[in-house]
Design a protein around this motif. Structure first.
Motif, mmCIF file in Angstrom:
data_model
loop_
_atom_site.group_PDB
_atom_site.id
_atom_site.type_symbol
_atom_site.label_atom_id
_atom_site.label_comp_id
_atom_site.label_asym_id
_atom_site.label_seq_id
_atom_site.Cartn_x
_atom_site.Cartn_y
_atom_site.Cartn_z
ATOM 1 N N GLU A 79 -70.366 20.602 -51.046
ATOM 2 C CA GLU A 79 -69.986 21.725 -51.799
ATOM 3 C C GLU A 79 -68.757 22.376 -51.410
ATOM 4 N N VAL A 80 -67.960 22.994 -52.242
ATOM 5 C CA VAL A 80 -66.625 23.399 -51.851
ATOM 6 C C VAL A 80 -66.100 24.698 -52.142
ATOM 7 N N PHE A 81 -65.364 25.553 -51.255
ATOM 8 C CA PHE A 81 -64.397 26.705 -51.775
ATOM 9 C C PHE A 81 -63.410 26.308 -52.172
ATOM 10 N N PHE A 82 -62.960 26.913 -53.538
ATOM 11 C CA PHE A 82 -61.531 26.912 -53.859
ATOM 12 C C PHE A 82 -60.891 28.089 -53.338
ATOM 13 N N ALA A 83 -59.562 27.785 -52.759
ATOM 14 C CA ALA A 83 -58.691 29.016 -52.792
ATOM 15 C C ALA A 83 -57.494 28.779 -53.550
ATOM 16 N N CYS A 84 -57.016 29.491 -54.298
ATOM 17 C CA CYS A 84 -56.271 29.392 -55.347
ATOM 18 C C CYS A 84 -55.117 30.524 -55.725
ATOM 19 N N ASN A 85 -53.968 29.975 -55.987
ATOM 20 C CA ASN A 85 -52.767 31.059 -56.384
ATOM 21 C C ASN A 85 -52.125 30.944 -57.532
ATOM 22 N N SER A 86 -51.847 31.853 -58.272
ATOM 23 C CA SER A 86 -50.944 31.843 -59.380
ATOM 24 C C SER A 86 -51.926 30.910 -60.767
ATOM 25 N N ILE A 87 -51.146 30.030 -61.218
ATOM 26 C CA ILE A 87 -51.703 29.153 -62.193
ATOM 27 C C ILE A 87 -53.056 28.374 -61.682
ATOM 28 N N GLY A 88 -53.015 28.038 -60.247
ATOM 29 C CA GLY A 88 -53.914 27.533 -59.726
ATOM 30 C C GLY A 88 -55.255 28.098 -59.723
ATOM 31 N N GLY A 89 -55.215 29.340 -59.926
ATOM 32 C CA GLY A 89 -56.354 30.215 -60.236
ATOM 33 C C GLY A 89 -57.282 29.829 -61.539
ATOM 34 N N LEU A 90 -56.418 29.617 -62.434
ATOM 35 C CA LEU A 90 -56.865 29.224 -63.763
ATOM 36 C C LEU A 90 -57.789 27.687 -63.474
ATOM 37 N N VAL A 91 -57.014 27.023 -62.678
ATOM 38 C CA VAL A 91 -57.634 25.585 -62.458
ATOM 39 C C VAL A 91 -58.962 25.586 -61.635
ATOM 40 N N GLY A 92 -58.968 26.523 -60.442
ATOM 41 C CA GLY A 92 -60.232 26.935 -59.964
ATOM 42 C C GLY A 92 -61.191 27.263 -60.763
ATOM 43 N N LEU A 93 -60.885 28.365 -61.673
ATOM 44 C CA LEU A 93 -61.927 28.973 -62.645
ATOM 45 C C LEU A 93 -62.564 27.742 -63.649
ATOM 46 N N GLN A 94 -61.707 27.031 -64.002
ATOM 47 C CA GLN A 94 -62.036 25.826 -64.919
ATOM 48 C C GLN A 94 -62.891 25.078 -64.269
ATOM 49 N N ALA A 95 -62.670 24.476 -63.269
ATOM 50 C CA ALA A 95 -63.337 23.497 -62.592
ATOM 51 C C ALA A 95 -64.785 23.858 -62.313
ATOM 52 N N ALA A 96 -64.739 25.148 -61.767
ATOM 53 C CA ALA A 96 -66.338 25.789 -61.518
ATOM 54 C C ALA A 96 -67.062 25.935 -62.846
ATOM 55 N N VAL A 97 -66.413 26.183 -63.826
ATOM 56 C CA VAL A 97 -67.238 26.129 -65.101
ATOM 57 C C VAL A 97 -67.537 24.756 -65.562
ATOM 58 N N MET A 98 -66.600 23.847 -65.606
ATOM 59 C CA MET A 98 -66.865 22.641 -65.848
ATOM 60 C C MET A 98 -68.037 21.780 -65.089
ATOM 61 N N ASP A 99 -68.112 22.083 -63.793
ATOM 62 C CA ASP A 99 -69.110 21.601 -62.930
ATOM 63 C C ASP A 99 -69.666 22.382 -61.795
ATOM 64 N N PRO A 100 -70.335 23.583 -62.401
ATOM 65 C CA PRO A 100 -70.846 24.543 -61.433
ATOM 66 C C PRO A 100 -71.634 24.212 -60.207
ATOM 67 N N LEU A 101 -72.021 22.954 -60.117
ATOM 68 C CA LEU A 101 -72.742 22.537 -58.844
ATOM 69 C C LEU A 101 -71.806 22.057 -57.683
ATOM 70 N N ILE A 102 -70.367 22.041 -57.917
ATOM 71 C CA ILE A 102 -69.475 21.510 -56.760
ATOM 72 C C ILE A 102 -69.037 22.919 -56.170
ATOM 73 N N CYS A 103 -68.636 23.842 -56.681
ATOM 74 C CA CYS A 103 -67.861 25.138 -56.229
ATOM 75 C C CYS A 103 -68.886 26.182 -55.495
ATOM 76 N N LYS A 104 -68.881 26.385 -54.356
ATOM 77 C CA LYS A 104 -69.643 27.331 -53.719
ATOM 78 C C LYS A 104 -69.196 28.653 -53.876
ATOM 79 N N GLY A 105 -67.552 28.883 -54.088
ATOM 80 C CA GLY A 105 -67.057 30.301 -54.244
ATOM 81 C C GLY A 105 -65.612 30.129 -54.353
#
Length: 306
Positions: free
Chosen positions: A105-131
C-alpha cells in the motif's frame, strides 16, 4: 549524466523501470522497513529536499511521469491515439509501478498537476492508495468546462495552431531558456531566493531533451479530462490538502472549496508560500507529510540503512 551530478550528494540510487513500453526515471531511498510506502510524483527533481528526510522513517520513491523530467518522451502524434499525455495514462503508470515495484500500500504525495494524477490513480485502483497529500493541486482553470461557451471554439482553434504549425515550436523555444524559466519560477515562488541557478537547471535541462517540445505542446492543448472536484467525491482514502497562500496560479480562495469534500481530513494553509511548497518550504511540508502518514500507519521498525 547531468542529473547524477546534480544529486550526487543524496544517498539514493537511480533506476529505470519500464512502463507501457517506455522508461520513467525513479529515485528511491530505503532506510526503514515500514508498513507503508510513499510515492512522490510528477517531477523527481522537485522532491529533492523531501526524499532524504522522509526516507528516515519510510520507504520512499520519487517518479518522473512519462514525458516529464528524465523519463521517455514519446511523440504523441506517432502513437496513433487521440491523447496520450492524460491523467489516465499517468495514473496507470503510478498504479503499475506500485503493483510491480513497491508491492505494498502507498501514500501519494503530489504537487500541481501531479495532484490530479494521484486522485485519478486512487479512483482507478482504490486498493493501492492508502492516502494522498495534495499540495497546491491544479485547479485546471483552462479546462474547457471552465470556459464560457462562446470562447470554446477560439480555444480549440488556438490549440490546433500550436500543435500543428511551427508557431508551437517557436513558442516552446522562447520558453525553454534560462531567463524564461527563471522568470516563470519567480512568478510562482513567493520566496524568490529559492529560485537558484540549480533549480533553473533542474527545470530547464529535461526540457531540452528530444521530444520535450511535443510533450509540452500536447499537454497545454489538453483542456479535457477530469477536474479535481469531479474526482474527489470518488476517492475512498483520506486526503490532506496543503496550500501555499501566495500561489498566483492556483488561488487559495478557490482551493478552500476542496476542504468540504468528505475524503479531505484536513486543509492546511502554508503561509507565505507559493505554488511549489515541497521545494520552497520543505521545513513546513516534510513534517506535514510525516504527521499525516503517522496518523494512518503503525510506527516503522528500524532494520538497516543501505
Amino acid at each position: 549524466m547531468e542529473v547524477e551530478r546534480l544529486f550526487h550528494s543524496l544517498p539514493v540510487f537511480w533506476n529505470q523501470w519500464a512502463c507501457t513500453g517506455f522508461n520513467p526515471w525513479v529515485r528511491s531511498k530505503q532506510v526503514y522497513v515500514a508498513s507503508i510506502s510513499l510515492l512522490l510524483n510528477y517531477i523527481i527533481d522537485h522532491w529533492r529536499k523531501n526524499l532524504p528526510v522522509l526516507a528516515e522513517s519510510h520507504r520512499v520513491y520519487a517518479i518522473d511521469l512519462i514525458g516529464y523530467g528524465y523519463s521517455d518522451k514519446p511523440d504523441p502524434q506517432k502513437l496513433q491515439v487521440k491523447n496520450f499525455y492524460t491523467f489516465e495514462t499517468w495514473a496507470s503508470q503510478l498504479n503499475d509501478f506500485c503493483k510491480e515495484i513497491v508491492k505494498d500500500e502507498v501514500f501519494f504525495a503530489c504537487n500541481s498537476i501531479g495532484g490530479l494524477v494521484g486522485l485519478q490513480a486512487a479512483v482507478m485502483d482504490p486498493l493501492i492508495c492508502k492516502g494522498i497529500i495534495l499540495l497546491n493541486i491544479s485547479l485546471r482553470m483552462l479546462h474547457i468546462k471552465k470556459q464560457p461557451w462562446y470562447g470554446r471554439p477560439l480555444i480549440k482553434s488556438f490549440q490546433s495552431v500550436l500543435r500543428n504549425t511551427a508557431l508551437g515550436k517557436l513558442f516552446f523555444k522562447a520558453v525553454a531558456t534560462p531567463d524564461s524559466v527563471r522568470n516563470i519560477l519567480c512568478q510562482c515562488y513567493y520566496d524568490t531566493s529559492q529560485v537558484t541557478d540549480e533549480l533553473v537547471q533542474i527545470i530547464l535541462q529535461p526540457g531540452l531533451d528530444p521530444g520535450a517540445a511535443d510533450v509540452f505542446l500536447e499537454f497545454i492543448c489538453y483542456s479535457e479530462g477530469p477536474l479535481p472536484e469531479e474526482l474527489l467525491p470518488l476517492v475512498k482514502c483520506p486526503l490532506l490538502v496543503g496550500w501555499g497562500d501566495k500561489d498566483p496560479w492556483e488561488p487559495i480562495d478557490l482551493g478552500r472549496a476542496y476542504a468540504e469534500f468528505d475524503c479531505v481530513e484536513e486543509f492546511v494553509v502554508l503561509p507565505n508560500v507559493g505554488h511549489c511548497p515541497q521545494d520552497e518550504a520543505p521545513h513546513l511540508v516534510n513534517p506535514l507529510i510525516k504527521s499525516f502518514v503517522a496518523r494512518h500507519v503503525p510506527t516503522p521498525t528500524l532494520q538497516t540503512d543501505y
